[in-house]
Design a protein around this motif. Structure first.
Motif, PDB file in Angstrom:
ATOM      1  N   LYS A   1       0.854  -1.215   0.000  1.00 14.51           N
ATOM      2  CA  LYS A   1       0.000   0.000   0.000  1.00 14.51           C
ATOM      3  C   LYS A   1       0.872   1.241   0.000  1.00 14.51           C
ATOM      4  CE  LYS A   1      -3.953  -2.133   1.790  1.00 14.51           C
ATOM      5  NZ  LYS A   1      -4.947  -2.509   0.824  1.00 14.51           N
ATOM      6  N   LYS A   2       0.322   2.284  -0.616  1.00 22.04           N
ATOM      7  CA  LYS A   2       1.070   3.544  -0.558  1.00 22.04           C
ATOM      8  C   LYS A   2       0.099   4.739  -0.546  1.00 22.04           C
ATOM      9  CE  LYS A   2       1.977   3.606  -5.486  1.00 22.04           C
ATOM     10  NZ  LYS A   2       1.808   2.838  -6.476  1.00 22.04           N
ATOM     11  N   GLY A   3       0.689   5.922  -0.313  1.00 20.44           N
ATOM     12  CA  GLY A   3      -0.140   7.147  -0.301  1.00 20.44           C
ATOM     13  C   GLY A   3      -1.245   7.074   0.734  1.00 20.44           C
ATOM     14  N   ARG A   4      -2.415   7.580   0.329  1.00 15.89           N
ATOM     15  CA  ARG A   4      -3.572   7.646   1.224  1.00 15.89           C
ATOM     16  C   ARG A   4      -3.949   6.260   1.765  1.00 15.89           C
ATOM     17  NH1 ARG A   4      -8.062  10.933   2.354  1.00 15.89           N
ATOM     18  NH2 ARG A   4      -9.831   9.544   2.619  1.00 15.89           N
ATOM     19  N   GLU A   5      -3.864   5.257   0.907  1.00 13.00           N
ATOM     20  CA  GLU A   5      -4.212   3.871   1.272  1.00 13.00           C
ATOM     21  C   GLU A   5      -3.343   3.343   2.410  1.00 13.00           C
ATOM     22  OE1 GLU A   5      -5.382   1.191  -1.802  1.00 13.00           O
ATOM     23  OE2 GLU A   5      -6.941   2.618  -1.149  1.00 13.00           O
ATOM     24  N   LEU A   6      -2.145   3.903   2.459  1.00  8.90           N
ATOM     25  CA  LEU A   6      -1.205   3.486   3.501  1.00  8.90           C
ATOM     26  C   LEU A   6      -1.419   4.307   4.770  1.00  8.90           C
ATOM     27  CD1 LEU A   6       1.485   2.063   4.451  1.00  8.90           C
ATOM     28  CD2 LEU A   6       2.703   3.961   3.341  1.00  8.90           C
ATOM     29  N   PHE A   7      -1.475   5.629   4.577  1.00  8.21           N
ATOM     30  CA  PHE A   7      -1.451   6.512   5.745  1.00  8.21           C
ATOM     31  C   PHE A   7      -2.792   6.633   6.466  1.00  8.21           C
ATOM     32  CE2 PHE A   7       2.301   7.905   3.345  1.00  8.21           C
ATOM     33  CZ  PHE A   7       3.250   7.782   4.356  1.00  8.21           C
ATOM     34  N   MET A   8      -3.891   6.662   5.704  1.00  6.70           N
ATOM     35  CA  MET A   8      -5.184   6.912   6.344  1.00  6.70           C
ATOM     36  C   MET A   8      -5.575   5.822   7.340  1.00  6.70           C
ATOM     37  SD  MET A   8      -7.519   9.007   6.917  1.00  6.70           S
ATOM     38  CE  MET A   8      -7.658  10.310   5.721  1.00  6.70           C
ATOM     39  N   PRO A   9      -5.460   4.523   6.970  1.00 10.86           N
ATOM     40  CA  PRO A   9      -5.832   3.486   7.959  1.00 10.86           C
ATOM     41  C   PRO A   9      -4.945   3.530   9.207  1.00 10.86           C
ATOM     42  CG  PRO A   9      -5.389   2.507   5.790  1.00 10.86           C
ATOM     43  CD  PRO A   9      -5.074   3.957   5.677  1.00 10.86           C
ATOM     44  N   LEU A  10      -3.678   3.905   9.007  1.00 11.98           N
ATOM     45  CA  LEU A  10      -2.790   3.976  10.169  1.00 11.98           C
ATOM     46  C   LEU A  10      -3.207   5.132  11.088  1.00 11.98           C
ATOM     47  CD1 LEU A  10       0.681   3.251   8.476  1.00 11.98           C
ATOM     48  CD2 LEU A  10      -0.745   1.666   9.820  1.00 11.98           C
ATOM     49  N   ARG A  11      -3.474   6.275  10.453  1.00 10.56           N
ATOM     50  CA  ARG A  11      -3.895   7.432  11.255  1.00 10.56           C
ATOM     51  C   ARG A  11      -5.188   7.115  12.005  1.00 10.56           C
ATOM     52  NH1 ARG A  11      -3.249  12.928  11.793  1.00 10.56           N
ATOM     53  NH2 ARG A  11      -1.807  13.285  10.066  1.00 10.56           N
ATOM     54  N   LYS A  12      -6.150   6.510  11.299  1.00 12.54           N
ATOM     55  CA  LYS A  12      -7.440   6.228  11.941  1.00 12.54           C
ATOM     56  C   LYS A  12      -7.289   5.230  13.079  1.00 12.54           C
ATOM     57  CE  LYS A  12     -11.112   6.539   8.604  1.00 12.54           C
ATOM     58  NZ  LYS A  12     -11.640   5.911   7.388  1.00 12.54           N
ATOM     59  N   ALA A  13      -6.429   4.226  12.875  1.00  9.15           N
ATOM     60  CA  ALA A  13      -6.239   3.226  13.940  1.00  9.15           C
ATOM     61  C   ALA A  13      -5.527   3.847  15.141  1.00  9.15           C
ATOM     62  CB  ALA A  13      -5.423   2.048  13.411  1.00  9.15           C
ATOM     63  N   LEU A  14      -4.538   4.685  14.870  1.00 11.29           N
ATOM     64  CA  LEU A  14      -3.722   5.213  15.968  1.00 11.29           C
ATOM     65  C   LEU A  14      -4.349   6.405  16.674  1.00 11.29           C
ATOM     66  CD1 LEU A  14      -0.244   4.878  14.208  1.00 11.29           C
ATOM     67  CD2 LEU A  14      -1.043   3.556  16.182  1.00 11.29           C
ATOM     68  N   THR A  15      -5.187   7.182  15.932  1.00  8.44           N
ATOM     69  CA  THR A  15      -5.737   8.399  16.564  1.00  8.44           C
ATOM     70  C   THR A  15      -7.260   8.446  16.598  1.00  8.44           C
ATOM     71  OG1 THR A  15      -5.865   9.712  14.514  1.00  8.44           O
ATOM     72  CG2 THR A  15      -3.735   9.705  15.665  1.00  8.44           C
TER      73      THR A  15
END
Ligand code: GLU
Length: 449
Positions: A406-420
């Motif tokens: 995964k890259k870009g939004r597909e990578l970062f958005m799920p991580l941000r949502k899970a962590l914050t």
């Protein structure tokens, strides 16, 4: 600007309601003008209306001004100055400029209706001025209490207005103003002039709804003191579409803005510049507003007030605020996680209380948002070991990218949502350090922590 007499201005609210943005603009323009000229700022409480004035509103006025930082140099209460008004009234009576009138309000109404049906302006006909001594005695014998009117000269009164340039008011087109009611109470007009004279006010700065009134008051000034102060009348506030300031906007009380934790300088920055040739921007210090103040910058068009601007400026002020300024407020809402935290989140705040959201994200517990549990579980296994530092996020996301593709939004958005548990927010590299490894593992596994 050079003034021979020491400058003295006044803000003269009536304690019959809460101060709103319109009142504060009057206070502020007086304050800025005065401070720009090393003058004296008098707070005059216009509490002659015993029925509608309350101690609570009077206290509220002082609290609001203090909170805004509009400090006054002295305070006077009209309710304590009746003897001075009595003396001025007696002098005017002796000069034949204040005369008793016996018309009832029904009679005055009738006269006005007749005048308007004849197409004439509804100006008081001075019938009472023409009464003989015997007729007056008759009224008195019948127990009719007079109200008292000031005899206008009928001249054209001209002054050089600080905002509007040359102004003239034809007092021949006005009714002689009532200064004292039949019950003996003074209406606003006389006490205001008497106080301005007695308290050495050099400049009367107020809204343009007072222009006509100023014509009459100038005659009273001259009758009482032989002199007059300078006048400045600024255009009133209107709503964002140019409509008269509606009840809702008018009732945008300073107290309600204070309760919302709006920074005083957001309000002052807006009110000082609305309707001027300067741009509206967030100033952190009132001294900046003093330094840039000039009546020459105030335009003749009404100043459009949009409440959204208060919030916009408040957010701008937050974005520039230093930690030391806000630390006590952060502590008060349980959101003080230190200077690095403040510098990280401040750009994301709309209002100070939003800091609680980010403090909550860091301290937990939050409910992680996980849409792809497999991806999150894979990511959890790739978290860097040991304490996170400013490089950990990059190392982590590169590892997740390599593993999952995964890259870009597909990578970062799920991580941000899970962590914050948020879709947007402060820089993740820094948030990651604040959240720490222990919570990051648990959150990626979907645990509430
Ligand atoms: N109390 C008056 C008012 O609120 C004061 C007006 C003036 O500045 O003279 O309208």
């Amino acid at each position: 600007m050079g003034y021979c007499k020491a400058m003295k201005v006044r803000f003269a609210p009536s304690p019959t309601g809460k101060l709103h943005v319109g009142n504060i603009r009057t206070a502020l323009l007086n304050y800025l003008f005065c401070r720009a000229n090393a003058g004296h700022f008098l707070l005059r409480i216009d509490d002659t209306d015993f029925v509608r004035s309350t101690a609570e509103f009077e206290i509220g006025i002082r609290e609001d001004l203090t909170w805004l930082g509009l400090n006054w140099d002295s305070i006077e209460y009209q309710s304590k100055r009746n003897a001075i008004y009595d003396k001025a009234a007696a002098d005017l009576k002796a000069k034949g400029l204040l005369y008793p009138c016996y018309e009832t309000s029904e009679e005055l109404d009738r006269k006005r209706r007749i005048q308007s049906s004849l197409g004439r302006p509804p100006i008081y006909d001075r019938a009472s001025l023409a009464l003989t001594d015997a007729e007056r005695a008759e009224h008195e014998a019948a127990g009719n209490l007079p109200h008292w009117r000031f005899k206008l000269s009928g001249a054209r009164i001209v002054w050089q207005d600080l905002v509007r340039g040359e102004q003239s008011v034809d007092t021949g087109s006005m009714s002689d103003p009532v200064l004292i009611r039949a019950d003996g109470a003074y209406l606003y007009t006389l006490p205001s002039v008497v106080d301005d004279v007695d308290l050495s006010i050099t400049h009367v700065v107020r809204g343009e709804d007072h222009v006509t009134n100023s014509g009459a008051q100038i005659e009273i000034f001259e009758a009482i003191s032989g002199a007059r102060p300078e006048f400045g009348h600024f255009p009133l506030l209107v709503g964002a579409q140019g409509e008269a300031l509606s009840k809702r906007l008018g009732s945008m009380s300073i107290e309600s803005l204070r309760d919302e934790d709006i920074a005083p300088m957001a309000i002052l920055s807006l009110l000082a510049k609305l309707g001027t040739s300067d741009s509206v921007e967030a100033h952190s210090k009132i001294e900046d507003l003093v330094a840039s103040f000039s009546f020459d910058k105030i335009g003749r068009a009404p100043a459009r007030f949009n409440p959204d601007d208060v919030y916009r400026l408040d957010a701008q002020l937050l974005h520039k605020a230093e930690y030391a300024e806000v630390a006590p407020k952060l502590a008060a809402i349980d959101a003080d996680l230190g200077e690095a935290f403040w510098n990280l989140i401040k750009g994301n705040l709309h209002k100070l209380s939003d800091a609680k959201i980010w403090a909550g994200v860091i301290s937990g517990p939050i409910e992680p948002i996980i849409e792809d549990a497999e991806f999150a579980a894979a990511a959890a296994k790739l978290l860097p070991e040991g304490e996170f530092d400013e490089n950990s996020w990059k190392a982590f996301t590169e590892a997740v990218k390599a593993e999952t593709g995964k890259k870009g939004r597909e990578l970062f958005m799920p991580l941000r949502k899970a962590l914050t548990a948020q879709e947007h927010g402060p820089d993740m590299a820094s948030m990651f350090v604040f959240i720490g490894r222990y919570k990051a593992v648990a959150r990626l596994r979907g645990e509430r922590i």
